[in-house]
Design an enzyme around this catalytic site. Structure first.
Site, PDB file in Angstrom:
ATOM      1  N   PHE A 129       0.852  -1.185   0.000  1.00 40.74           N
ATOM      2  CA  PHE A 129       0.000   0.000   0.000  1.00 40.74           C
ATOM      3  C   PHE A 129       0.895   1.245   0.000  1.00 40.74           C
ATOM      4  O   PHE A 129       1.836   1.329   0.792  1.00 40.74           O
ATOM      5  CB  PHE A 129      -0.893  -0.025   1.242  1.00 40.74           C
ATOM      6  N   ASP A 198       2.055  -5.059   8.588  1.00 43.54           N
ATOM      7  CA  ASP A 198       0.857  -4.236   8.529  1.00 43.54           C
ATOM      8  C   ASP A 198      -0.345  -5.175   8.404  1.00 43.54           C
ATOM      9  O   ASP A 198      -0.438  -5.964   7.453  1.00 43.54           O
ATOM     10  CB  ASP A 198       0.946  -3.292   7.317  1.00 43.54           C
ATOM     11  N   TYR A 223     -10.723   0.967  10.879  1.00 43.47           N
ATOM     12  CA  TYR A 223     -11.984   1.239  10.175  1.00 43.47           C
ATOM     13  C   TYR A 223     -12.293   0.252   9.060  1.00 43.47           C
ATOM     14  O   TYR A 223     -13.253   0.418   8.345  1.00 43.47           O
ATOM     15  CB  TYR A 223     -12.003   2.680   9.635  1.00 43.47           C
ATOM     16  N   LYS A 224     -11.456  -0.766   8.873  1.00 46.16           N
ATOM     17  CA  LYS A 224     -11.718  -1.763   7.826  1.00 46.16           C
ATOM     18  C   LYS A 224     -12.514  -2.907   8.460  1.00 46.16           C
ATOM     19  O   LYS A 224     -13.665  -2.732   8.834  1.00 46.16           O
ATOM     20  CB  LYS A 224     -10.411  -2.184   7.180  1.00 46.16           C
ATOM     21  N   ARG A 383     -12.365  -4.866  -7.031  1.00 42.84           N
ATOM     22  CA  ARG A 383     -12.065  -5.454  -5.730  1.00 42.84           C
ATOM     23  C   ARG A 383     -13.336  -5.658  -4.914  1.00 42.84           C
ATOM     24  O   ARG A 383     -14.157  -4.748  -4.800  1.00 42.84           O
ATOM     25  CB  ARG A 383     -11.113  -4.508  -5.007  1.00 42.84           C
TER      26      ARG A 383
END
Ligand SMILES: *Cc1c(COP(=O)(O)O)cnc(C)c1O
Length: 424
Positions: A129, A198, A223-224, A383
């Site tokens: 990322f 991560d 928040y995922k 995705r």
């Protein structure tokens, strides 16, 4: 071949089905983007209202003690620890993912260089990322080190005597591919390097065993899959064998051993507490707490192992149905089929129109997202994240049926689906 009727049957037998009731999901929406922003727990608005109207509005500053605000980073951290194979008092909820990465990568580099100054390289994946790569690039520049980016199959070969830290994201955001954390960590250690993991796409999505894998440092996102709400605090974990060796560079007063003594000099708190920096966003913390509770609600039903089994069944079904029902439309699969190498998302590829197809699906209420390729080796990605807490088997059926219709009809070619928005 599965039918819609089969999918209904799978939902009826699903022991985790009731957990869906913990969430507010809009009518007519199939939400396949919980890997980017988790759905809202039904309990969130009332809890946040309690924090604002009562704790802030009435109790004012007393709430740091009476509501226990001061202890929330550790208390919520202890809950998250249960989901990622960490011990109690080893993990805190705080700050953002990018900021926590800066803290742990900095601490890891200090440690590695104190032990072996000749190790001057951070290794990561080119498809990591971007924020992770930017933070690493900035830190390397500041310290005169170099960042080496490799492909996944080149990681083992890149671990030589020059490497200080191997920094990886456990589940790749673009492809959904998952590393074997224990094996990769062991390889890094054998080469004398430390690991920073991560867990943005792992925490709450797949079982993680930080301690058993002997990982060194980890961070993750609130928040995922943890459903903490937009911009919710993230988390940070350091293996207890390293936690007190250095302090992290953002040495604020919340990481001080005695913050309310107000001494002019910094004395780090014991253990993971020193990874706190300043005053925490308490209203957002309340949202995170409620979000993490939705995952703990699965504990009596088998916890992360049960969620993982359902997630694999959902993603297997999605792959199977796309291949059967959307054949002939140039759709490829970027996500590994092997269970051990896959997170909780499925990424499809298409040479052209990936963005517009995702937009056409969103217009039909099937919310996934698009990740841009580079026009070469890296294809454009459609995705789809599958959060087993609230996605069911019939949802998968319906999502694929919409995709089939969008492709068969050519609906995605309409101009309105081909206009780019600021956030994709
Ligand atoms: C989502 C994500 C982030 C997000 O970082 P923020 O600081 O919350 O914006 C970071 N790293 C990875 C790998 C991610 O997937």
């Amino acid at each position: 071949m599965h039918t819609q009727q089969d999918c209904r049957g799978l939902d009826a037998q699903d022991p985790l089905r009731g957990l869906r009731d913990l969430f507010t999901l809009p009518e007519g929406v199939i939400y396949l983007d919980g890997n980017s922003l988790g759905a809202m727990p039904k309990a969130a608005p009332a809890r946040i209202a309690q924090v604002t109207t009562q704790e802030w509005g009435q109790d004012l500053i007393r709430s740091w003690n009476t509501a226990g605000w001061f202890h929330w980073p550790q208390q919520i951290g202890d809950k998250i620890a249960r989901l990622v194979g960490a011990g109690q008092r080893e993990l805190v909820a705080t700050d953002g993912t990018s900021i926590n990465l800066f803290k742990v990568l900095s601490a890891a580099l200090s440690m590695a260089q104190a032990d072996a100054p000749e190790r001057r390289v951070v290794v990561s994946e080119r498809s990591n990322f971007p924020t992770d790569l930017y933070i690493a690039e900035a830190l390397c520049k500041e310290r005169g080190l170099s960042l080496k980016l490799v492909e996944p199959d080149e990681i083992a070969g890149a671990l030589d005597a020059s490497v200080a830290v191997l920094m990886l994201t456990h589940v790749n955001y673009r492809t959904g591919a998952m590393h074997d954390m224990a094996a990769v960590t062991a390889a890094a250690h054998a080469a004398g390097a430390l690991t920073v993991w991560d867990l943005a796409h792992s925490a709450g999505a797949v079982p993680v065993e930080l301690k058993n894998a002997r990982a060194d440092f980890a961070i993750g996102c609130g928040y995922k899959y943890l459903n903490g709400g937009p911009g919710a605090p993230a988390f940070v974990w350091v293996h207890p064998r390293h936690a007190e060796r250095f302090w992290q560079p953002l040495a604020g007063w919340w990481g001080h051993a005695a913050p309310f003594v107000f001494t002019p000099d910094y004395r780090p708190a014991a253990g993971i507490q020193r990874y706190l920096c300043g005053t925490q966003p308490i209203i957002s913390m309340a949202g995170l707490d409620v979000g993490v509770d939705t995952l703990l609600a699965a504990e009596p039903l088998g916890g992360m192992a049960a969620l993982r089994a359902k997630s694999l069944a959902l993603t297997d079904l999605f792959i199977e149905l796309v291949e059967q029902r959307c054949a002939g439309h140039g759709i490829g699969l970027a996500t590994p089929r092997e269970h051990g190498q896959r997170g909780s998302q499925v990424c499809l590829t298409r040479q052209q129109g990936a963005y517009a197809i995702v937009q056409a699906l969103i217009a039909r209420g099937v919310i996934g997202d698009f990740r841009q390729g580079d026009g070469g080796q890296r294809p454009d990605i459609l995705r789809f994240g599958f959060t087993p807490l609230y996605i069911g088997f019939e949802d998968v059926w319906n999502a694929v049926e919409h995709l089939r219709q969008v492709l068969d009809s050519g609906e995605w070619q309409r101009p309105e689906f081909n206009q780019t928005h600021a956030v994709t």
